[in-house]
Design a protein around this motif. Structure first.
Motif, PDB file in Angstrom:
ATOM      1  N   GLY A 144       0.804  -1.214   0.000  1.00 56.19           N
ATOM      2  CA  GLY A 144       0.000   0.000   0.000  1.00 56.19           C
ATOM      3  C   GLY A 144       0.837   1.264   0.000  1.00 56.19           C
ATOM      4  N   LYS A 145       2.138   1.138   0.239  1.00 61.61           N
ATOM      5  CA  LYS A 145       3.044   2.279   0.214  1.00 61.61           C
ATOM      6  C   LYS A 145       3.680   2.458  -1.161  1.00 61.61           C
ATOM      7  CE  LYS A 145       7.419   3.982   2.143  1.00 61.61           C
ATOM      8  NZ  LYS A 145       8.522   3.731   3.102  1.00 61.61           N
ATOM      9  N   ALA A 159      -3.440   0.756   0.608  1.00 65.63           N
ATOM     10  CA  ALA A 159      -3.233   2.208   0.692  1.00 65.63           C
ATOM     11  C   ALA A 159      -4.462   2.874   1.281  1.00 65.63           C
ATOM     12  CB  ALA A 159      -2.930   2.769  -0.692  1.00 65.63           C
TER      13      ALA A 159
END
Length: 246
Positions: A144-145, A159
């Motif tokens: 998600g980063k 994210a």
């Protein structure tokens, strides 16, 4: 005296993997745990492994269904009398490139991770704000980063969990309720150990510490966020990655 003495923690996806590691760490520090999982047999086995009915309970829960999450909350209240910690951990993967991913597989991952986390956060928050205390821990992912190839669904969901956690933290702070997230990196599990050697070697080359993480190391971060050791932390994201993509 454990740092979670007298507290009740709910963990979705708690019957195995990282979820079970968190349950084990919480019980060792004095908590009672309620495991929400679709696999009822694994759930019951986990309860026994944790020490039985005095410290653990199981409830079947599909986190995408609001009423079932209500049932999970009620099970905790009925059996142990409170909801002090909520860990939104349940998840699935349906990996494929964007060109080949089906709409159904996109929806499934978004629903389980993002909607499921939203359901757990809002249902637990409704109880915690009345008691003016509580800690919610949402499990995101390094995906998600940075985004991972073949995971447009998973990366989007993870994210989204970060953004949702920060927004919820702002809404709930004045009620005494904290909301934080964890982004694990490459954690050793049956799923990750099935990765082809070439892909595994590539991932390992990206980790400054030179090794994969263990489920217990994610559990330690969750224990910290669940407890008063993190009493002045809300809206934060802890990376448990060995330094990968720092």
């Amino acid at each position: 005296m454990g740092i979670l003495d007298g507290r009740t923690a709910i963990i979705t996806g708690g019957a195995q993997g990282i979820g079970f590691a968190m349950a084990t760490a919480f019980v060792a520090e004095g908590a009672r745990v309620v495991l929400g999982d679709l696999d009822e047999a694994a759930n019951e086995q986990a309860v026994q492994a944790l020490g039985g009915a005095s410290v653990a309970a199981a409830a079947r829960c599909d986190v995408t269904v609001s009423e079932e999450v209500d049932g999970l909350m009620q099970a905790a209240l009925d059996v142990f009398g409170s909801v002090d910690v909520m860990v939104n951990n349940a998840g699935i993967t349906r990996d494929a490139t964007m060109r080949t991913m089906t709409e159904d597989h996109f929806d499934q991952v978004i629903n389980v991770h993002l909607k499921g986390c939203w359901n757990g956060t809002r249902k637990a928050a409704a109880i915690m704000r009345e008691q003016k205390s509580g800690s919610i821990v949402n499990i995101s992912s390094l995906s998600g980063k940075i985004g991972m190839v073949g995971q447009t669904n998973y990366s989007a969901a993870k994210a989204g969990i970060v953004g949702m956690s920060k927004a919820a933290a702002k809404e709930l702070a004045h009620h005494g309720v904290r909301v934080n997230a964890i982004q694990p990196g490459l954690i050793r599990s049956a799923m990750t150990e099935a990765v082809p050697q070439k892909a595994w070697d590539q991932k390992m080359s990206e980790i400054p510490m030179g090794r994969a993480g263990e489920p217990a190391e994610v559990a330690s971060a969750a224990l910290f966020l669940a407890s008063d050791l993190s009493s002045y932390m809300t809206g934060t994201v802890l990376e448990v990655t060995g330094g990968r993509f720092m």
